[in-house]
Design an enzyme around this catalytic site. Structure first.
Site, PDB file in Angstrom:
ATOM      1  N   HIS A 107       0.808  -1.326   0.018  1.00 37.47           N
ATOM      2  CA  HIS A 107       0.078  -0.107   0.097  1.00 37.47           C
ATOM      3  C   HIS A 107       0.865   1.407  -0.046  1.00 37.47           C
ATOM      4  CE1 HIS A 107      -2.712  -2.717   2.308  1.00 37.47           C
ATOM      5  NE2 HIS A 107      -3.562  -2.464   1.348  1.00 37.47           N
ATOM      6  N   GLN A 156      -8.485  -6.405 -10.911  1.00 34.70           N
ATOM      7  CA  GLN A 156      -9.218  -5.380 -10.560  1.00 34.70           C
ATOM      8  C   GLN A 156      -8.715  -4.147 -11.403  1.00 34.70           C
ATOM      9  OE1 GLN A 156      -9.827  -4.254  -6.055  1.00 34.70           O
ATOM     10  NE2 GLN A 156      -7.783  -3.435  -6.363  1.00 34.70           N
TER      11      GLN A 156
END
Ligand code: AMP
Length: 282
Positions: free
Chosen positions: A34, A150
């Site tokens: 992240h 995604q």
């Protein structure tokens, strides 16, 4: 760093910004994967917005919505240290109030690979990301190659719905032995975590063989399956070699960029990983 929890505050804060905005959507329990997205966003935009939302609509009824790991105060500290400007942490009721009924479905891309095993998952993903796009109106949005389907699907959504947003796909960040970082790795025991290195080893074997000239998709799939079968804790769900844009499975020779992706159950964690062949990530 401003922490925002309501839609009204998000919209009013957003409307005060005239500069470029980089958006990093996450479900929290942050790790270096992240943070690599956050750093890239930080380097390319005046304002960085990170969202933390464990989106109920992308979890199936038997999935880990309730047990999904959460640690908001740690996440906030990590993001503050990265110089993030705003963190948007809405509640489920804020984003899905009673009477909510609008959903986005990508007719083909939602139904293959992860979508075939997790019905409704990408409907939830597409819908929440479109809502976050509307609430933050970013110039650029950052997603990980770790979740390639995604990212590919969201690139299509941006194009189909005319969002004026650049989608940036960032490389997968891995542990030293190759396991792709994931919040769900916290479900693994220390032993399983070591053994889960087999996912990347299998993908790397296919990559090396491809680079040596092998173009037969079935042979590459078999190589990966054999490698995974040699590790008793690994229980593969699928091994796929698909066109990187359409996600159509390749049956014969590989002639265009492909997504090589796997889903493997290891202990209590369902792990996914992938590599791209015939193209560079950046
Ligand atoms: P998640 O919190 O799992 O929804 O992930 C939020 C974003 O971080 C998604 O765009 C993921 O693809 C990305 N991401 C997750 N793990 C990694 C990783 N190991 N390397 C790079 N990006 C990642």
């Amino acid at each position: 760093m401003k922490v925002i929890t309501t839609i009204s505050e998000m919209l009013s804060t957003r409307s005060d910004v005239a500069d470029s905005i980089g958006l990093v959507p996450t479900m929290g329990y942050l790790h270096e994967g992240h943070l690599s997205l956050v750093r890239r966003a930080r380097s390319e935009n005046k304002i960085v917005i990170v969202t933390i939302f464990v989106n109920p609509s992308q979890f199936g009824p038997e999935e880990d919505l309730d047990s999904y790991p959460r640690d908001l105060s740690r996440d906030r500290n990590l993001l503050r240290a990265e110089g993030v400007d705003m963190v948007f942490v809405p509640s489920p009721d804020e984003l899905y109030p009673s009477g909510y009924q609008t959903w986005i479905e990508l007719v083909e891309l939602s139904g293959v690979l992860e979508g075939a095993r997790r019905p409704g998952h990408f409907r939830g993903v597409a819908t929440i990301v479109a809502k976050l796009f509307n609430l933050t109106r970013p110039s650029r949005a950052y997603f990980g190659q770790k979740d390639s389907q995604q990212a590919i699907l969201l690139r299509r959504l941006i194009s189909d719905l005319h969002f004026d947003i650049d989608l940036v796909i960032c490389p997968t960040i891995r542990e030293g032995h190759g396991l792709a970082m994931s919040s769900r790795n916290s479900y693994l025991t220390a032993n399983e975590r070591e053994r889960a290195a087999v996912l990347f080893e299998a993908l790397t074997t296919a990559g090396t063989t491809y680079k040596a000239g092998e173009r037969d998709a079935s042979k590459l799939r078999a190589l990966i399956s054999d490698k995974l079968a040699a590790e008793p804790v690994a229980h593969p769900e699928y091994v796929s070699i698909a066109d990187l844009e359409t996600l159509h499975e390749i049956e014969g020779q590989i002639s265009a960029p492909v997504l090589v992706s796997i889903a493997v159950q290891v202990g209590g964690a369902r792990l996914i990983d992938n590599v791209w062949l015939g193209v560079h990530v950046g």
